[in-house]
Design an enzyme around this catalytic site. Structure first.
Site, PDB file in Angstrom:
ATOM      1  N   LYS A   1       6.569 -20.372  19.135  1.00  0.00           N
ATOM      2  CA  LYS A   1       6.518 -18.971  18.723  1.00  0.00           C
ATOM      3  C   LYS A   1       5.619 -18.108  19.616  1.00  0.00           C
ATOM      4  O   LYS A   1       4.567 -18.528  20.070  1.00  0.00           O
ATOM      5  CB  LYS A   1       6.002 -18.870  17.280  1.00  0.00           C
TER       6      LYS A   1
ATOM      7  N   HIS B   1      19.996   4.011  12.389  1.00  0.00           N
ATOM      8  CA  HIS B   1      20.106   3.070  11.264  1.00  0.00           C
ATOM      9  C   HIS B   1      20.000   1.624  11.743  1.00  0.00           C
ATOM     10  O   HIS B   1      20.584   0.726  11.126  1.00  0.00           O
ATOM     11  CB  HIS B   1      21.435   3.248  10.506  1.00  0.00           C
TER      12      HIS B   1
ATOM     13  N   GLU C   1       2.191  -5.643  14.763  1.00  0.00           N
ATOM     14  CA  GLU C   1       2.314  -5.654  13.304  1.00  0.00           C
ATOM     15  C   GLU C   1       1.033  -5.102  12.678  1.00  0.00           C
ATOM     16  O   GLU C   1       1.072  -4.403  11.654  1.00  0.00           O
ATOM     17  CB  GLU C   1       2.628  -7.067  12.812  1.00  0.00           C
TER      18      GLU C   1
ATOM     19  N   SER D   1       2.001 -19.467  16.754  1.00  0.00           N
ATOM     20  CA  SER D   1       1.947 -19.957  15.382  1.00  0.00           C
ATOM     21  C   SER D   1       1.117 -21.229  15.362  1.00  0.00           C
ATOM     22  O   SER D   1       1.123 -21.996  16.322  1.00  0.00           O
ATOM     23  CB  SER D   1       3.374 -20.232  14.907  1.00  0.00           C
TER      24      SER D   1
END
Ligand code: ARG
Length: 499
Positions: free
Chosen positions: A290, A165, A297, A284
């Site tokens: 970043k 979880h 993804e 980024s």
């Protein structure tokens, strides 16, 4: 010439009539809409192989003569050299190649389509091409498994937090984690091999769906094309696309495995458990600090495409009556999408995880976070004879203290938590050293040495078995590849004998 069956007809000697497949309906606004010629580039080579095998068989069966075969086979070589882009317009690659052959050698070229239909032809071509794609995918999966096992070996005793979880659950090792994905990929290998084996059967000779009066030899064309067997019933042979469903489903299942791996890595990168190598990251355009795990993804998202392909395929096939319907033409590209995208996602996902740098310091600090050693303490008590439910209660009391104070429980905390739950003081069941070991993440991992567990020696044992299985699977893939290559050589030498 009739629509599907290339049997000679009264126009066969009339060049005007014989040049184009007897299409009474050429032209018109829906021609382009109905054509699969562009998408058929994928099966151009397969169609040439199927044509050659069919012509060789027709000749051996004395349905056409050697000279006619020689002319047709020569024309097929020219068509191949010119490439798919040079084909004349047509409904599909089968029609266009036939037209191109007739353009080169005249009406005799029309004999190539004797005793077959585009319906058995296309089904054979798709299977022929898909076999190669499945084998390429299998090579990728086998390679990925090897990389995962190698990296797992390097990290057989690197402790890390394990989650359920997405909550701290029990400490494990990086090796244990990585082998978990290798095992999933081993089952993906089984599924892809099974899909290959059911794809590797020949529908050729089924005709439009109802067989042919010619004395054809279906086993022979299967042999020349490297198919393991023949799909007996002609109606089933041309109609079924279950092999596409199995292959696409195997791909979608693999993609689902990969999406979980990708998601883990996104989470781990966000928690500094590992650093993704620059090759798999992006920055980024506005936030200079970043380093985003973009490639993962995209892997995660590609699963949507694979699932969509499977859904699209099944929905296209649902409710189709026997036997051939051109809905089947629209079914095929769904499978190509899956076999193209999923292996590419596999390379990226496994490349990213095996080149990442695991941050051992952070992992060690986090391994025992959230009192994740609690289960091990309960197990220790249970091993000393305390019923597990009672042991669970003791440790649950300690967990409550942990929730209030935020301090990882010590021996004292556990001893206090046991008061009133156990009949006797804690040290009459277990000694202090054993409890302290159980509270230590590294020892907690070492305790769980059951088969397939995270203890380093258990991981090593799983790794050794996994390596044996990997060798077997590699052999299975190679054997299938060799079968196809042997058939290619056979077909080539048979074709050469008509020079
Ligand atoms: N292009 C077709 C396909 O992909 C080939 C078979 C066409 N047959 C027919 N009867 N129109 O399925």
């Amino acid at each position: 010439m009739t629509d599907d069956q290339g049997a000679p007809n009264e126009h066969a000697d009339d060049p005007e009539e014989g040049v184009v497949r007897g299409d009474r309906f050429s032209g018109g606004p829906a021609r382009g809409f109905m054509s699969s010629l562009a998408a058929d580039e994928r099966i151009f080579e397969a169609d040439l192989a199927v044509d050659r095998a069919h012509v060789v068989m027709l000749t051996e069966q004395e349905i056409i003569d050697d000279d006619e075969a020689g002319e047709i086979l020569g024309a097929l070589d020219d068509v191949e050299a010119a490439g798919h882009g040079s084909l004349p317009d047509g409904e599909d690659v089968h029609e266009a190649i036939e037209t191109a052959v007739i353009d080169r050698v005249g009406p005799v070229g029309g004999k190539m389509h004797t005793a077959r239909s585009r319906n058995d032809e296309v089904a054979t071509c798709i299977r022929h091409r898909l076999r190669d794609d499945l084998l390429d995918a299998l090579v990728g999966v086998v390679e990925a498994r090897e990389q995962l096992l190698d990296t797992a070996s390097e990290h057989a005793d690197t402790v890390m937090p394990g989650f359920t979880h997405l909550q701290y659950a029990q400490p494990i090792t990086v090796g244990h984690y990585l082998v978990s994905y290798e095992q999933a990929l081993a089952r993906d290998t089984e599924r892809l091999l099974a899909a290959f084996d059911r794809t590797n059967r020949s529908p050729l000779g089924g005709g439009a769906f109802g067989g042919t009066p010619f004395d054809i030899d279906r086993e022979r064309t299967a042999e020349l094309l490297g198919f393991e067997s023949v799909l007996a019933n002609s109606m089933d042979a041309v109609s079924t696309r279950d092999f596409l469903v199995e292959s696409t489903s195997a791909m979608a299942t693999l993609a689902t495995t990969l999406s979980g791996l990708a998601e883990d890595l996104v989470v781990y990168a966000g928690r500094d458990y590992l650093e993704i190598s620059d090759d798999y990251a992006s920055t980024s355009s506005i936030m200079p600090q970043k380093k985003n795990p973009d490639s993962l993804e995209i892997v995660r998202a590609r699963t949507g495409n694979a699932t969509g392909s499977l859904q699209g395929l099944l929905t296209t096939l649902k409710g189709l009556p026997r036997s051939y319907n051109i809905d089947l033409q629209e079914a095929t590209p769904h499978a190509w999408t899956a076999v193209d995208e999923v292996p590419a996602a596999l390379d990226v996902a496994v490349g990213a995880v095996t080149t990442a740098t695991w941050n051992e310091k952070v992992l060690a600090e986090e391994a025992g976070a959230g009192f994740s050693t609690a289960t091990g303490v309960a197990d220790l008590l249970a091993k000393a004879g305390v019923p597990f439910r009672t042991a669970h209660e003791v440790v649950a009391n300690a967990a409550q203290t942990f929730e209030q104070t935020g301090e990882t429980p010590s021996y004292e905390t556990i001893a206090e938590a046991a008061e009133g739950v156990l009949d006797d003081p804690l040290d009459s069941y277990v000694d202090r050293g054993a409890v302290e070991d159980a509270l230590d993440p590294e020892q907690s991992v070492a305790m769980r040495d059951s088969s397939g567990g995270p203890a380093p020696e258990a991981v090593e044992a799983t790794l050794a078995e996994a390596r044996d299985r990997l060798d077997d699977d590699r052999g299975a893939v190679d054997a299938r590849r060799e079968g196809i290559e042997a058939a290619e050589s056979l077909l080539e030498s048979e074709v050469a004998s008509y020079d």
